[in-house]
Design an enzyme around this catalytic site. Structure first.
Site, PDB file in Angstrom:
ATOM      1  N   ASP A  67       0.713  -1.098  -0.012  1.00  0.00           N
ATOM      2  CA  ASP A  67      -0.199  -0.043   0.033  1.00  0.00           C
ATOM      3  C   ASP A  67       0.749   1.399  -0.068  1.00  0.00           C
ATOM      4  O   ASP A  67       2.323   1.044  -0.022  1.00  0.00           O
ATOM      5  CB  ASP A  67      -0.943   0.307   1.092  1.00  0.00           C
ATOM      6  CG  ASP A  67      -0.156  -0.339   2.508  1.00  0.00           C
ATOM      7  OD1 ASP A  67       0.995  -0.081   2.466  1.00  0.00           O
ATOM      8  OD2 ASP A  67      -0.886  -0.476   3.519  1.00  0.00           O
ATOM      9  N   ASN A 136      -7.673  -0.222  13.961  1.00  0.00           N
ATOM     10  CA  ASN A 136      -9.254  -0.371  13.427  1.00  0.00           C
ATOM     11  C   ASN A 136      -9.271  -1.625  12.593  1.00  0.00           C
ATOM     12  O   ASN A 136     -10.397  -1.816  11.957  1.00  0.00           O
ATOM     13  CB  ASN A 136      -9.734   1.009  12.742  1.00  0.00           C
ATOM     14  CG  ASN A 136      -8.877   1.070  11.322  1.00  0.00           C
ATOM     15  OD1 ASN A 136      -8.039   0.079  11.015  1.00  0.00           O
ATOM     16  ND2 ASN A 136      -9.071   2.269  10.693  1.00  0.00           N
ATOM     17  N   HIS A 138      -7.617  -2.492  10.020  1.00  0.00           N
ATOM     18  CA  HIS A 138      -7.155  -2.488   8.567  1.00  0.00           C
ATOM     19  C   HIS A 138      -6.061  -3.358   8.273  1.00  0.00           C
ATOM     20  O   HIS A 138      -5.303  -3.546   9.002  1.00  0.00           O
ATOM     21  CB  HIS A 138      -6.981  -1.051   7.862  1.00  0.00           C
ATOM     22  CG  HIS A 138      -5.765  -0.258   8.406  1.00  0.00           C
ATOM     23  ND1 HIS A 138      -5.538   0.896   8.463  1.00  0.00           N
ATOM     24  CD2 HIS A 138      -4.371  -1.041   8.884  1.00  0.00           C
ATOM     25  CE1 HIS A 138      -4.245   1.214   8.936  1.00  0.00           C
ATOM     26  NE2 HIS A 138      -3.678   0.153   9.051  1.00  0.00           N
ATOM     27  N   GLU A 143      -9.391   0.217   4.682  1.00  0.00           N
ATOM     28  CA  GLU A 143     -10.146   0.809   5.861  1.00  0.00           C
ATOM     29  C   GLU A 143     -11.484   0.154   5.937  1.00  0.00           C
ATOM     30  O   GLU A 143     -12.155  -0.269   5.009  1.00  0.00           O
ATOM     31  CB  GLU A 143     -10.204   2.294   5.860  1.00  0.00           C
ATOM     32  CG  GLU A 143      -8.861   3.254   5.609  1.00  0.00           C
ATOM     33  CD  GLU A 143      -8.050   3.113   7.103  1.00  0.00           C
ATOM     34  OE1 GLU A 143      -7.720   2.118   7.820  1.00  0.00           O
ATOM     35  OE2 GLU A 143      -8.162   4.124   7.373  1.00  0.00           O
TER      36      GLU A 143
HETATM   37  C1  F6R Z   1       1.441  -0.556   6.189  1.00  0.00           C
HETATM   38  C2  F6R Z   1       0.150  -1.229   6.537  1.00  0.00           C
HETATM   39  C3  F6R Z   1      -0.541  -0.791   7.678  1.00  0.00           C
HETATM   40  C4  F6R Z   1       0.119  -1.183   8.985  1.00  0.00           C
HETATM   41  C5  F6R Z   1      -0.840  -1.092  10.321  1.00  0.00           C
HETATM   42  C6  F6R Z   1       0.168  -1.273  11.402  1.00  0.00           C
HETATM   43  O1  F6R Z   1       2.053  -0.928   4.766  1.00  0.00           O
HETATM   44  O2  F6R Z   1      -0.086  -1.687   5.452  1.00  0.00           O
HETATM   45  O3  F6R Z   1      -1.915  -1.603   7.526  1.00  0.00           O
HETATM   46  O4  F6R Z   1       0.600  -2.693   8.776  1.00  0.00           O
HETATM   47  O5  F6R Z   1      -1.208   0.080  10.072  1.00  0.00           O
HETATM   48  O6  F6R Z   1       1.010  -0.444  11.366  1.00  0.00           O
HETATM   49  P1  F6R Z   1       2.168  -0.618  12.493  1.00  0.00           P
HETATM   50  O7  F6R Z   1       2.872  -1.830  12.496  1.00  0.00           O
HETATM   51  O8  F6R Z   1       3.138   0.571  12.268  1.00  0.00           O
HETATM   52  O9  F6R Z   1       1.407  -0.712  13.928  1.00  0.00           O
END
Ligand code: F6R
Length: 248
Positions: A67, A136, A138, A143
């Site tokens: 992403d 959340n 995701h 989302e």
């Molecule tokens: C980033 C991504 C997000 C993160 C998620 C957790 O490429 O795809 O889904 O994996 O927001 O982020 P951290 O690991 O920083 O808590």
């Protein structure tokens, strides 16, 4: 779902790296989609050490960007492609022809999203998806609400993600409002999904992911329906219910 509990983040990173090494050793030309964010960085560092020591061959590995933020250039510090280049592609020696981007500076987003889905279909789906868990629920930037068959697409960040991602860039104002993400569809079709979860702030969403109803409001809850999910969580992220039913 297999849940493995590590004592701390270091152990989580080592054990997740071990699983990655086993998967790529079995199938050196694996197609792997990789998250950025903080959680997988420890695992990537462990893998870099193995690669530098000649213990893991990445010469046939095909990597996919999971992403990115829409409207940022590659040299913008907020670019998730830039983050992946610095933490994975360069240290692992992956050339650009074995990396499938989700271009954050795309103007024709419909086109690049359909090209990405087509590239995933052409190689027969991901062998491995390395994912982190959003507060959340995701996965990538899917989302809530996100349907299980949602394609690769542009998504507006929810207020919760804007707040959570402010920690990377200093303030909420710095967080781009829109993202581009591999769809739930291609992620849930991955043959093996590796989910990394660390820290107390993930405890509630990990509980919903493991034990809550399967719902578009918690995209990660769809993992309950997938036949091959491995979750590495550290103790701080472990909900009480999981302590009773954990695998190790
Ligand atoms: C980033 C991504 C997000 C993160 C998620 C957790 O490429 O795809 O889904 O994996 O927001 O982020 P951290 O690991 O920083 O808590």
């Amino acid at each position: 779902m297999h849940l493995y509990v590590a004592n701390d983040y270091q152990e989580l990173s080592r054990r997740a790296a071990q699983l990655f090494i086993e998967a790529v050793s079995r199938k050196p030309d694996s197609a792997v989609v990789l998250a950025t964010g903080d959680t997988p960085m420890g695992m990537y560092r462990v893998l870099t050490e193995h690669i530098r020591a000649g213990k893991l061959d990445t010469s046939q590995l095909l990597l996919f960007q999971l992403d990115g933020y829409l409207g940022v250039s590659l040299d913008d510090p907020r670019s998730l492609e830039g983050w992946l280049v610095r933490s994975v592609l360069k240290p692992w020696g992956i050339p650009s022809d074995r990396f499938v981007r989700l271009p954050e500076d795309a103007t024709d987003t419909d086109l690049v999203c359909s090209q990405y889905d087509e590239a995933v279909r052409r190689i027969g789906g991901f062998d491995l998806a390395v994912l982190g868990l959003g507060p959340n629920g995701h996965l990538g930037f899917n989302e809530p609400p996100a349907a299980a068959d949602a394609p690769t697409r542009v998504v507006s960040l929810t207020p919760e993600s804007l707040k959570s991602n402010a920690r990377y860039w200093g303030s909420q104002e710095q967080v781009p409002r829109r993202s581009i993400t591999a769809g739930m569809d291609v992620l849930l079709q991955a043959r093996h999904i590796l989910l990394l979860v660390s820290g107390e702030r993930k405890r509630e969403i990990l509980r919903k992911t493991l034990f809550g109803p399967v719902t578009e409001q918690v995209p990660s809850s769809f993992l309950q329906l997938h036949p091959n999910v491995t979750i590495f969580a550290d103790r701080a992220a472990l909900p009480d219910e999981a302590a009773l039913s954990r695998s190790s």
